[in-house]
Design a protein around this motif. Structure first.
Motif, PDB file in Angstrom:
ATOM      1  N   LEU A  68       0.304  15.995  14.505  1.00 29.92           N
ATOM      2  CA  LEU A  68      -0.188  16.818  15.607  1.00 29.92           C
ATOM      3  C   LEU A  68      -0.503  18.237  15.131  1.00 29.92           C
ATOM      4  O   LEU A  68      -1.504  18.839  15.546  1.00 29.92           O
ATOM      5  N   LEU A  69       0.342  18.768  14.262  1.00 24.56           N
ATOM      6  CA  LEU A  69       0.081  20.090  13.688  1.00 24.56           C
ATOM      7  C   LEU A  69      -1.286  20.110  13.009  1.00 24.56           C
ATOM      8  O   LEU A  69      -2.071  21.056  13.176  1.00 24.56           O
ATOM      9  N   GLY A  70      -1.584  19.061  12.255  1.00 26.76           N
ATOM     10  CA  GLY A  70      -2.843  18.996  11.538  1.00 26.76           C
ATOM     11  C   GLY A  70      -4.047  18.821  12.441  1.00 26.76           C
ATOM     12  O   GLY A  70      -5.174  19.164  12.057  1.00 26.76           O
ATOM     13  N   LYS A  71      -3.851  18.305  13.645  1.00 31.69           N
ATOM     14  CA  LYS A  71      -4.963  18.072  14.571  1.00 31.69           C
ATOM     15  C   LYS A  71      -5.226  19.263  15.486  1.00 31.69           C
ATOM     16  O   LYS A  71      -6.378  19.544  15.829  1.00 31.69           O
ATOM     17  N   GLU A  72      -4.174  19.945  15.928  1.00 31.39           N
ATOM     18  CA  GLU A  72      -4.309  20.984  16.956  1.00 31.39           C
ATOM     19  C   GLU A  72      -4.608  22.360  16.388  1.00 31.39           C
ATOM     20  O   GLU A  72      -5.192  23.201  17.070  1.00 31.39           O
ATOM     21  N   PHE A  73      -4.221  22.600  15.125  1.00 33.87           N
ATOM     22  CA  PHE A  73      -4.280  23.948  14.561  1.00 33.87           C
ATOM     23  C   PHE A  73      -5.208  23.994  13.352  1.00 33.87           C
ATOM     24  O   PHE A  73      -5.552  22.960  12.771  1.00 33.87           O
ATOM     25  N   ASP A  74      -5.619  25.212  12.980  1.00 30.66           N
ATOM     26  CA  ASP A  74      -6.459  25.371  11.796  1.00 30.66           C
ATOM     27  C   ASP A  74      -5.839  26.286  10.753  1.00 30.66           C
ATOM     28  O   ASP A  74      -6.483  26.646   9.770  1.00 30.66           O
ATOM     29  N   ALA A  75      -4.574  26.662  10.968  1.00 28.19           N
ATOM     30  CA  ALA A  75      -3.876  27.512  10.006  1.00 28.19           C
ATOM     31  C   ALA A  75      -2.385  27.234  10.099  1.00 28.19           C
ATOM     32  O   ALA A  75      -1.884  26.798  11.146  1.00 28.19           O
ATOM     33  N   THR A  76      -1.687  27.479   8.995  1.00 25.55           N
ATOM     34  CA  THR A  76      -0.230  27.330   9.016  1.00 25.55           C
ATOM     35  C   THR A  76       0.402  28.381   8.126  1.00 25.55           C
ATOM     36  O   THR A  76      -0.241  28.955   7.241  1.00 25.55           O
ATOM     37  N   THR A  77       1.672  28.650   8.390  1.00 27.78           N
ATOM     38  CA  THR A  77       2.477  29.592   7.622  1.00 27.78           C
ATOM     39  C   THR A  77       3.747  28.878   7.175  1.00 27.78           C
ATOM     40  O   THR A  77       4.443  28.299   8.017  1.00 27.78           O
ATOM     41  N   PRO A  78       4.072  28.884   5.881  1.00 30.51           N
ATOM     42  CA  PRO A  78       5.340  28.285   5.452  1.00 30.51           C
ATOM     43  C   PRO A  78       6.522  29.070   6.022  1.00 30.51           C
ATOM     44  O   PRO A  78       6.623  30.283   5.822  1.00 30.51           O
ATOM     45  N   GLY A  79       7.416  28.382   6.723  1.00 40.14           N
ATOM     46  CA  GLY A  79       8.549  29.074   7.315  1.00 40.14           C
ATOM     47  C   GLY A  79       9.482  29.671   6.275  1.00 40.14           C
ATOM     48  O   GLY A  79       9.984  30.785   6.450  1.00 40.14           O
ATOM     49  N   ASN A  80       9.728  28.951   5.197  1.00 43.78           N
ATOM     50  CA  ASN A  80      10.666  29.421   4.173  1.00 43.78           C
ATOM     51  C   ASN A  80      10.200  29.200   2.739  1.00 43.78           C
ATOM     52  O   ASN A  80      10.711  29.837   1.818  1.00 43.78           O
TER      53      ASN A  80
END
Length: 357
Positions: A68-80
């Motif tokens: 779902l993350l890969g479908k709904e969003f176009d950017a990500t940030t590594p939490g740790n």
């Protein structure tokens, strides 16, 4: 300037809840079907912005969540995975395994990556915090760390949170290991070293409780203005936006975003979540939805507000309950990856702006 938008669908659902009316599964399905044509990322892209979510490495093994993350969003940030303890666990010995896993995941899903974070006063390796360093020694350590990490991810991240949480609430410098040993010059040095390692990546300062106009955001305003005057490479200011219903909405958020943009830097909402005292109820969920809509609107009203990142998108993997006992329900999706009213508020705000553009 765009007027504040009426988030009709989300507010209608919230109003129904407040009135004690059941919002039936059919009603939810109808609302979601109406919104199914575009993801948050797609709507944000139509306004020239991104809409992202943080993710931590263990969450990638949750297939439904990662999909779902890969479908709904176009950017990500590594939490740790890109923090100092993970990337340089021993002095001069670098380990990019965790960060690389998220970069590889992002590439497979077509997401871009915000790098987070090159220096912070927390999650530092013990070899660094337990050492006794001269100013020159610590500058050398800091320069090497930034240079190696930024070079490794050159071309793989579009922005870096270079210095994270370097101010106290009263606007004084946080007395972290770098400030106490080197002095405030470490901030400009860090930005220069990051720029030298990757001249194309966007460089940010990032903090919480800076969404309102007050002593802490004033201190960043003054610092960034001075950095610009000194020709130090600084491209952006990150407002984390870890908000809580019980403390009120940040005063003059839109004006605050605008004044930083007027300095000639981008602004990003970098770690958005809006927690509440549990249990959640219809009133709190309605207020939360309204706040998510207001934050989205505030960003959309300033051209140089380039994007929004929620700090994880679902209550299923939220950091809030473990850090703030008795609080939670902070994100636009619930524990079952179902939309909450907050999702509708964000979607409607983005959709309205996308139509205007």
């Amino acid at each position: 300037m765009r007027p504040t938008r009426v988030r009709t669908a989300a507010l209608a659902a919230a109003t129904a809840l407040l009135a004690g009316l059941a919002v039936t599964p059919a009603a939810h399905a109808s609302t979601d079907q109406h919104r199914a044509g575009s993801t948050l990322a797609q709507l944000a892209e139509r306004t020239g912005r991104y809409f992202g979510s943080a993710v931590d490495n263990p969450e990638l093994s949750d297939t439904s969540y990662a999909d779902l993350l890969g479908k709904e969003f176009d950017a990500t940030t590594p939490g740790n995975g890109m923090k100092w303890y993970a990337t340089e666990p021993q002095r001069g010995v670098f380990d990019f395994t965790a960060g690389d896993e998220i970069v590889d995941y992002a590439k497979s899903k077509g997401l871009k990556v915000r790098g987070h974070t090159l220096l912070w006063h927390q999650q530092l390796p013990s070899w660094l915090t337990s050492g006794t360093w001269t100013a020159d020694e610590l500058r050398s350590i800091l320069k090497n760390h930034i240079t190696q990490v930024v070079r490794h991810y050159k071309g793989k991240v579009f922005a870096w949170d270079v210095a994270n949480e370097i101010m106290n609430e009263d606007g004084t410098y946080r007395e972290n290991i770098f400030y106490k040993t080197i002095g405030p010059s470490y901030i400009a040095d860090a930005l220069r070293w990051a720029h030298a390692a990757d001249p194309k990546v966007k460089l940010y300062l990032n903090d919480y409780n800076v969404e309102a106009i007050g002593p802490k955001s004033d201190a960043y305003y003054t610092l960034i203005k001075q950095l610009k005057a000194d020709h130090v490479p600084i491209n952006g200011f990150g407002m984390q936006a870890h908000l809580a219903l019980q403390y009120g909405f940040p005063d003059r958020l839109r004006q605050n975003i605008r004044r930083f943009a007027d300095l000639g830097v981008d602004v990003a909402i970098t770690e958005l979540d809006i927690r509440m005292v549990l249990p959640s109820d219809a009133t709190k969920l309605a207020q939360q939805a309204d706040w998510y809509g207001k934050v989205t609107d505030a960003c959309l009203n300033v051209k140089r507000c380039v994007g929004i990142t929620v700090w994880g998108y679902s209550d299923k993997h939220s950091w809030i309950p473990s850090v703030f006992p008795g609080e939670g329900a902070a994100l636009p999706w619930d524990e079952n990856l179902a939309h909450k009213p907050a999702y509708g508020a964000i979607h409607d705000a983005l959709a309205s702006a996308a139509k205007e553009d």
